[in-house]
Design an enzyme around this catalytic site. Structure first.
Site, PDB file in Angstrom:
ATOM      1  N   LYS A 148       9.208   7.912   8.228  1.00 53.18           N
ATOM      2  CA  LYS A 148       7.860   8.280   7.797  1.00 53.18           C
ATOM      3  C   LYS A 148       7.913   9.161   6.536  1.00 53.18           C
ATOM      4  O   LYS A 148       7.179   8.941   5.570  1.00 53.18           O
ATOM      5  CB  LYS A 148       7.125   9.022   8.914  1.00 53.18           C
ATOM      6  N   LYS A 163       0.370   9.952  12.512  1.00 55.23           N
ATOM      7  CA  LYS A 163       1.586   9.331  13.038  1.00 55.23           C
ATOM      8  C   LYS A 163       2.578  10.399  13.467  1.00 55.23           C
ATOM      9  O   LYS A 163       2.757  11.402  12.770  1.00 55.23           O
ATOM     10  CB  LYS A 163       2.272   8.475  11.958  1.00 55.23           C
ATOM     11  N   ARG A 182       5.561  -6.339   6.303  1.00 56.45           N
ATOM     12  CA  ARG A 182       6.960  -5.932   6.374  1.00 56.45           C
ATOM     13  C   ARG A 182       7.733  -6.689   5.295  1.00 56.45           C
ATOM     14  O   ARG A 182       7.798  -7.922   5.315  1.00 56.45           O
ATOM     15  CB  ARG A 182       7.524  -6.235   7.762  1.00 56.45           C
ATOM     16  N   ARG A 238       1.638  -8.483   9.313  1.00 60.28           N
ATOM     17  CA  ARG A 238       1.332  -8.310  10.734  1.00 60.28           C
ATOM     18  C   ARG A 238      -0.147  -7.966  10.861  1.00 60.28           C
ATOM     19  O   ARG A 238      -0.590  -6.920  10.393  1.00 60.28           O
ATOM     20  CB  ARG A 238       2.232  -7.229  11.324  1.00 60.28           C
ATOM     21  N   ARG A 298      -3.641  -0.755  15.018  1.00 58.79           N
ATOM     22  CA  ARG A 298      -2.231  -0.982  14.716  1.00 58.79           C
ATOM     23  C   ARG A 298      -1.939  -2.475  14.580  1.00 58.79           C
ATOM     24  O   ARG A 298      -2.442  -3.286  15.353  1.00 58.79           O
ATOM     25  CB  ARG A 298      -1.356  -0.380  15.818  1.00 58.79           C
ATOM     26  N   ASP A 352       7.180  -1.063   4.734  1.00 58.51           N
ATOM     27  CA  ASP A 352       5.853  -1.406   5.244  1.00 58.51           C
ATOM     28  C   ASP A 352       4.832  -1.129   4.152  1.00 58.51           C
ATOM     29  O   ASP A 352       4.791  -0.023   3.597  1.00 58.51           O
ATOM     30  CB  ASP A 352       5.518  -0.606   6.501  1.00 58.51           C
ATOM     31  N   GLU A 362       5.689   3.070   5.052  1.00 56.38           N
ATOM     32  CA  GLU A 362       6.897   3.484   5.760  1.00 56.38           C
ATOM     33  C   GLU A 362       8.115   2.844   5.113  1.00 56.38           C
ATOM     34  O   GLU A 362       8.014   1.779   4.487  1.00 56.38           O
ATOM     35  CB  GLU A 362       6.851   3.103   7.248  1.00 56.38           C
ATOM     36  N   ASN A 405      11.621   1.733   6.706  1.00 54.74           N
ATOM     37  CA  ASN A 405      12.314   1.587   7.981  1.00 54.74           C
ATOM     38  C   ASN A 405      13.796   1.322   7.745  1.00 54.74           C
ATOM     39  O   ASN A 405      14.160   0.315   7.129  1.00 54.74           O
ATOM     40  CB  ASN A 405      11.701   0.444   8.784  1.00 54.74           C
TER      41      ASN A 405
END
Length: 318
Positions: free
Chosen positions: A125, A160, A211, A226, A234, A274, A282, A284
């Site tokens: 994050k 978050k 993503r 997504r 979400r 993201d 984000e 990841n």
């Protein structure tokens, strides 16, 4: 023969139709590489020598019968060529201790993907804070008044936790929400823990939470958008989102070009960015997913591309 070891969650518990780690192992096996399997708790150190209780592994692309594991044995981890660190969060102290142990393997010449120090240093994050020109307005704080002021300024925000995954414990707050106090208290543990606040990006409804997979700082040309389920904020697949593969936009490629050199510099070989709308949300680094979904829809071979890059790195070392 190249020797690959993988640290992951129990292989019997994965969803083989979707699991990115399994896809990586299938690509490695297709090259004739040997595969050894272990879990986090199988690592141990004797007099400075990192060892592991690990098992030779054979994998299959079969949703009913996807692996075969030989009896375990103890071996020095320095004997393998490359190690995939694919343990899912939580990113807790045990995870951090594991990265310290993997430093020993790296010092012995093992290529650890991703690099242990980079895993320690890169909160998924907080890493976005290095690229404020790529992100929507954000705030990291444990102070209730400061978070409330951020909410009043932007009217619609996302909160978050800093250590979550899969959309867990993510809240959307509007200025008129009746539960502002309790949500902020929960997210900050009554002022004792940091939380990340981001301005809500409404484009998530139409364009999803994309993503983007990065291999050694370079993007795969398709992202998995997504899409949130009806009535859901979400978009994470683990939270019921549906994935639609799409070509990268010009803005996506610009974000990748901004972030990519830093990823490469840190030794973050496989990363999932993201992106919602025009904004990076984000970075990841622990166990990015979505390989199989993109491959199925676009005919790509992302894991093979990753193994090619690993092979090149190993060859350049010799």
């Amino acid at each position: 023969m190249t020797r690959l070891a993988v640290i992951m969650d129990p292989i019997e518990g994965i969803n083989p139709a979707k699991d990115s780690t399994l896809d990586m192992l299938l690509a490695a096996q297709a090259r004739g590489w040997s595969i050894d399997y272990l879990q986090q708790q199988d690592l141990f150190v004797v007099d400075g020598c990192l060892q592991a209780q690990m098992s030779a592994l054979t994998v299959r692309d079969d949703v009913n019968d996807w692996f075969e594991r030989a009896p375990s044995r103890i071996e020095a981890l320095a004997d393998v060529d490359v190690l995939l660190m694919r343990k899912d969060p939580p990113f807790d102290m045990e995870y951090i201790y594991t990265t310290h142990l993997l430093d020993l393997a790296e010092a012995e010449g093992v290529l650890v993907v991703n690099r242990p120090q980079a895993l320690r240093d890169t909160n998924e994050k907080l890493a976005t804070l290095r690229f404020p020109h790529c992100t929507s307005p954000s705030l990291v704080s444990r102070d209730s008044d400061r978070i409330r002021a951020f909410l009043q300024q932007h009217g619609d925000i996302i909160l978050k936790p800093l250590d979550g995954m899969g959309g867990a414990s993510i809240f959307r707050l509007t200025a008129s929400d009746a539960n502002i106090a309790v949500i902020i208290e929960t997210m900050t543990a009554y002022g004792h823990g940091y939380t990340l606040a981001q301005r809500y990006i409404p484009e998530i409804v139409d364009s999803g939470d994309k993503r983007i997979l990065m291999i050694d700082g370079e993007p795969v040309p398709f992202a998995l958008a997504r899409m949130p389920a009806p009535g859901e904020t979400r978009a994470n697949l683990a939270a019921g989102g549906q994935g639609q593969a799409r070509p990268l936009t010009e803005r996506d490629r610009w974000i990748c070009a901004e972030v990519g050199p830093w990823l490469r510099e840190q030794g973050l070989l496989f990363v999932g960015l993201d992106v919602i709308g025009d904004y990076l949300t984000e970075i990841n680094v622990t166990s990015p997913t979505c390989i199989r979904e993109i491959d199925r829809q676009c005919g790509t071979a992302i894991s093979a591309q990753l193994m090619t890059r690993i092979e090149t790195i190993l060859r350049c070392r010799n």
